[in-house]
Design a protein around this motif. Structure first.
Motif, PDB file in Angstrom:
ATOM      1  N   ALA A 152     -12.649   7.101 -18.301  1.00  0.00           N
ATOM      2  CA  ALA A 152     -13.580   7.504 -17.250  1.00  0.00           C
ATOM      3  C   ALA A 152     -14.733   6.553 -16.952  1.00  0.00           C
ATOM      4  N   PRO A 153     -14.482   5.300 -16.584  1.00  0.00           N
ATOM      5  CA  PRO A 153     -15.602   4.450 -16.148  1.00  0.00           C
ATOM      6  C   PRO A 153     -16.177   4.945 -14.828  1.00  0.00           C
ATOM      7  N   PHE A 154     -17.490   4.860 -14.711  1.00  0.00           N
ATOM      8  CA  PHE A 154     -18.171   5.175 -13.450  1.00  0.00           C
ATOM      9  C   PHE A 154     -19.384   4.268 -13.366  1.00  0.00           C
ATOM     10  N   LEU A 155     -19.458   3.449 -12.317  1.00  0.00           N
ATOM     11  CA  LEU A 155     -20.490   2.432 -12.181  1.00  0.00           C
ATOM     12  C   LEU A 155     -21.696   2.972 -11.427  1.00  0.00           C
ATOM     13  N   VAL A 156     -22.885   2.581 -11.905  1.00  0.00           N
ATOM     14  CA  VAL A 156     -24.141   3.024 -11.307  1.00  0.00           C
ATOM     15  C   VAL A 156     -25.030   1.805 -11.091  1.00  0.00           C
ATOM     16  N   ARG A 157     -25.353   1.507  -9.838  1.00  0.00           N
ATOM     17  CA  ARG A 157     -26.283   0.418  -9.512  1.00  0.00           C
ATOM     18  C   ARG A 157     -27.679   1.010  -9.378  1.00  0.00           C
TER      19      ARG A 157
ATOM     20  N   ALA B 129     -17.490  12.918 -25.353  1.00  0.00           N
ATOM     21  CA  ALA B 129     -18.872  12.496 -25.103  1.00  0.00           C
ATOM     22  C   ALA B 129     -18.912  11.439 -24.011  1.00  0.00           C
ATOM     23  N   ILE B 130     -20.128  11.213 -23.492  1.00  0.00           N
ATOM     24  CA  ILE B 130     -20.362  10.209 -22.457  1.00  0.00           C
ATOM     25  C   ILE B 130     -21.404   9.219 -22.950  1.00  0.00           C
TER      26      ILE B 130
ATOM     27  N   GLY C 121     -18.253  17.443 -23.855  1.00  0.00           N
ATOM     28  CA  GLY C 121     -18.125  17.387 -22.405  1.00  0.00           C
ATOM     29  C   GLY C 121     -18.027  15.943 -21.971  1.00  0.00           C
ATOM     30  N   GLY C 122     -17.217  15.678 -20.954  1.00  0.00           N
ATOM     31  CA  GLY C 122     -17.100  14.279 -20.563  1.00  0.00           C
ATOM     32  C   GLY C 122     -16.316  14.074 -19.293  1.00  0.00           C
ATOM     33  N   HIS C 123     -15.823  12.855 -19.140  1.00  0.00           N
ATOM     34  CA  HIS C 123     -15.255  12.322 -17.903  1.00  0.00           C
ATOM     35  C   HIS C 123     -16.260  12.552 -16.766  1.00  0.00           C
ATOM     36  N   GLY C 124     -17.401  11.892 -16.897  1.00  0.00           N
ATOM     37  CA  GLY C 124     -18.515  12.153 -16.012  1.00  0.00           C
ATOM     38  C   GLY C 124     -18.604  11.219 -14.815  1.00  0.00           C
ATOM     39  N   MET C 125     -19.282  11.703 -13.777  1.00  0.00           N
ATOM     40  CA  MET C 125     -19.668  10.900 -12.624  1.00  0.00           C
ATOM     41  C   MET C 125     -20.987  11.473 -12.119  1.00  0.00           C
ATOM     42  N   LEU C 126     -21.687  10.687 -11.284  1.00  0.00           N
ATOM     43  CA  LEU C 126     -22.969  11.112 -10.744  1.00  0.00           C
ATOM     44  C   LEU C 126     -22.871  11.298  -9.232  1.00  0.00           C
ATOM     45  N   PHE C 127     -23.575  12.308  -8.735  1.00  0.00           N
ATOM     46  CA  PHE C 127     -23.734  12.489  -7.295  1.00  0.00           C
ATOM     47  C   PHE C 127     -25.085  13.139  -7.049  1.00  0.00           C
TER      48      PHE C 127
END
Length: 304
Positions: A194-199, A218-219, A245-251
């Protein structure tokens, strides 16, 4: 329905500010681990509490190469079209990331390009889209522990129309580069998910990713020392979330609140989508504690 009634793993949320609608995608819980996969569904909401669905957004066309383990769909608006990045599997074929395309967030999504964009002889999953400062799209994905034991995070350039990979994938880091993952599925095996990139506003580049920690799924967070996708990547000492909890993303909510979407617990068949408020301060992401906000946003609103 409410979030607790939606059986999804790997929940991904697309927010459309022009219409005020949230779109929720994920791995269909009933077929996550076995059986014939049916495709992917979506759910829609205007308040993150009440959801409508499931709405079929992808059903495999005749002759599609994969028939099970349809995992972790993400939907990104890119150059006027909606692209779904998802993991697929078939007997005698490596797990791979395939890109799908649609002119609507509700599909129908259809296969894009000539097949998967991960190497055909690599076991890969959880591909995500990252567009760098020069406008070049990248696929960031995991090479699985099932093939390399110490799971890897990789990146490869994509063509500008996202229909093929360009060049060879570069190694960003391995699971064991972080102090917190524990062995899973046998000695010497470490998971990358679950990679998720945040700039960040100050130019820093962060990557959220998941593995197994002492207290469950975990994240963690890795930080690019250069601000570029090639890194080097430095693992943060503190986890973003550590309690199964995991496999996270942000919105962001329509009101501007930064939210972490993940599934919790990581136990089949009990996994459900969960949204948790996040503070982003001084380049650091942190879960807002219950003592500061009362309750997680989805629990709080459900009792209104």
């Amino acid at each position: 329905m409410r979030l607790g009634e939606i059986h999804l793993r790997d929940p991904f949320v697309l927010s459309d500010e022009s219409t005020g609608v949230y779109y929720l995608y994920g791995t269909i819980g009933q077929t996550a681990w076995g059986g014939q996969a049916i495709g992917f569904d979506a759910y829609t909401s205007r308040n993150l509490v009440d959801w409508e669905g499931p709405i079929p957004v992808f059903r495999p066309p005749s002759g599609f190469w994969a028939d099970h383990h349809y995992w972790a769909p993400e939907v990104h608006l890119y150059q006027g079209s909606y692209y779904m990045f998802a993991s697929f599997k078939a007997d005698h074929r490596c797990r791979a990331t395939q890109i799908l395309i649609s002119n609507s967030p509700l599909g129908p999504f259809v296969p894009h390009g000539e097949g998967p964009v991960t190497p055909p002889d690599w076991e890969c999953l959880d591909g995500t889209l990252y567009v760098d400062d020069e406008g070049m799209p990248w696929l960031v994905f995991c090479r699985e522990w099932t093939q390399v034991k110490d799971g890897e995070m990789r990146a490869v350039r994509l063509s500008r129309d996202l229909d093929r990979a360009l060049g060879e994938p570069v190694l960003l880091f391995k699971a064991s580069d972080a102090h917190w993952p524990i062995e899973a599925e046998g000695e010497g095996n470490f998971v990358t998910d679950a990679p998720f990139l945040v700039r960040q506003d100050d130019g820093q580049l962060l990557m959220m990713w998941s593995s197994h920690g002492i207290e469950g799924y975990a994240i963690g967070i890795a930080r690019s020392a250069t601000g570029h996708i090639a890194g080097p990547w430095v693992q943060e000492p503190e986890l973003l979330f550590e309690k199964d909890g995991g496999h996270g993303m942000l919105f962001r909510s329509m009101e501007g609140q930064l939210l972490l979407s993940m599934h919790r617990p990581n136990i089949h068949p009990y996994e459900r989508p969960v949204f948790v408020p996040i503070r982003n301060r001084d380049g650091r992401l942190k879960v807002i504690l219950d003592t500061e906000i009362g309750q997680q946003i989805n629990e709080e609103k459900s009792e209104e």
